[in-house]
Write a protein that holds these residues in place. Sequence first.
Motif, PDB file in Angstrom:
ATOM      1  N   UNK A 100     -31.504  36.315  28.287  1.00 14.77           N
ATOM      2  CA  UNK A 100     -30.484  35.285  28.081  1.00 14.77           C
ATOM      3  C   UNK A 100     -30.495  34.344  29.280  1.00 14.77           C
ATOM      4  N   UNK A 101     -30.066  33.123  29.058  1.00 15.03           N
ATOM      5  CA  UNK A 101     -30.156  32.094  30.091  1.00 15.03           C
ATOM      6  C   UNK A 101     -28.848  31.980  30.852  1.00 15.03           C
ATOM      7  N   UNK A 102     -28.971  31.925  32.173  1.00 14.81           N
ATOM      8  CA  UNK A 102     -27.842  31.592  33.035  1.00 14.81           C
ATOM      9  C   UNK A 102     -28.117  30.203  33.573  1.00 14.81           C
ATOM     10  N   UNK A 103     -27.260  29.269  33.218  1.00 14.50           N
ATOM     11  CA  UNK A 103     -27.485  27.866  33.533  1.00 14.50           C
ATOM     12  C   UNK A 103     -26.834  27.461  34.837  1.00 14.50           C
ATOM     13  N   UNK A 104     -27.469  26.509  35.508  1.00 14.66           N
ATOM     14  CA  UNK A 104     -26.815  25.797  36.589  1.00 14.66           C
ATOM     15  C   UNK A 104     -25.902  24.742  35.983  1.00 14.66           C
ATOM     16  N   UNK A 105     -25.177  24.050  36.847  1.00 15.34           N
ATOM     17  CA  UNK A 105     -24.227  23.050  36.348  1.00 15.34           C
ATOM     18  C   UNK A 105     -24.887  21.706  36.068  1.00 15.34           C
ATOM     19  N   UNK A 106     -26.156  21.580  36.421  1.00 16.26           N
ATOM     20  CA  UNK A 106     -26.886  20.377  36.051  1.00 16.26           C
ATOM     21  C   UNK A 106     -26.884  19.300  37.115  1.00 16.26           C
ATOM     22  N   UNK A 107     -27.878  18.438  37.040  1.00 16.34           N
ATOM     23  CA  UNK A 107     -27.927  17.209  37.846  1.00 16.34           C
ATOM     24  C   UNK A 107     -27.874  16.040  36.871  1.00 16.34           C
ATOM     25  N   UNK A 108     -26.866  15.207  37.045  1.00 14.11           N
ATOM     26  CA  UNK A 108     -26.714  14.045  36.155  1.00 14.11           C
ATOM     27  C   UNK A 108     -27.457  12.864  36.771  1.00 14.11           C
ATOM     28  N   UNK A 109     -28.507  12.428  36.101  1.00 13.44           N
ATOM     29  CA  UNK A 109     -29.329  11.323  36.603  1.00 13.44           C
ATOM     30  C   UNK A 109     -28.998  10.045  35.853  1.00 13.44           C
ATOM     31  N   UNK A 110     -28.755   8.983  36.614  1.00 11.63           N
ATOM     32  CA  UNK A 110     -28.589   7.648  36.040  1.00 11.63           C
ATOM     33  C   UNK A 110     -29.647   6.744  36.643  1.00 11.63           C
ATOM     34  N   UNK A 111     -30.455   6.141  35.791  1.00 13.08           N
ATOM     35  CA  UNK A 111     -31.495   5.223  36.253  1.00 13.08           C
ATOM     36  C   UNK A 111     -31.043   3.810  35.917  1.00 13.08           C
ATOM     37  N   UNK A 112     -30.864   3.039  36.961  1.00  9.12           N
ATOM     38  CA  UNK A 112     -30.351   1.679  36.800  1.00  9.12           C
ATOM     39  C   UNK A 112     -31.504   0.703  36.600  1.00  9.12           C
ATOM     40  N   UNK A 113     -31.373  -0.181  35.591  1.00  6.92           N
ATOM     41  CA  UNK A 113     -32.481  -1.123  35.334  1.00  6.92           C
ATOM     42  C   UNK A 113     -32.552  -2.209  36.413  1.00  6.92           C
TER      43      UNK A 113
END
Lengths: 111, 110
Positions: free
Chosen positions: A98-111
Amino acid sequence: ILNVEQSPQSLHVQEGDSTNFTCSFPSSNFYALHWYRWETAKSPEALFVMTLNGDEKKKGRISATLNTKEGYSYLYIKGSQPEDSATYLCAFSGSARQLTFGSGTQLTVLP
Amino acid sequence: DSGVTQTPKHLITATGQRVTLRCSPRSGDLSVYWYQQSLDQGLQFLIQYYNGEERAKGNILERFSAQQFPDLHSELNLSSLELGDSALYFCASRGGNEQFFGPGTRLTVL
């Protein structure tokens, strides 16, 4: 309790920049390390699964490395594009799979 | 499209009620995993089934139960619902080392 940590929590980059994120995980009872890309209103999309120390995986401009001895993985994006904007999740898988997840990295790429 | 299907996509219900969420794994996959994503927490593992048998349990409340049927589809039953049960519920099926996620069911408890 397994601790999977990701950094940074969020990141804003300019289009064309290269970037990388970190995932740290327990080095004991390791089976696999997964990276997922998660866009709003969609389901997590599998990017990579790595099982061996020293594994390196590549898909287009995205690549990942794995160090099971020290318990970390890096995800790299070369030449970020606006469509790369998403949350990148890593997940640790032990013997029970089973997977134990991290809280994630939210990436925003600006044009 | 991962090949994992979940129904319904959205569910709105009241506190105290009971609901059933359904998941069909990818063709050939025997393992089904359920995960919960609530507002203040990341994706949390709830429970795993393999070929009809429960294999592992995570942070699943006693009010929640699941089963996997002979055709390998799985159902997650949530009862005596509370406001805090509002969340996105995903199922995933495992093929080899990878887990493939369904589109999720968004549950809103009013």
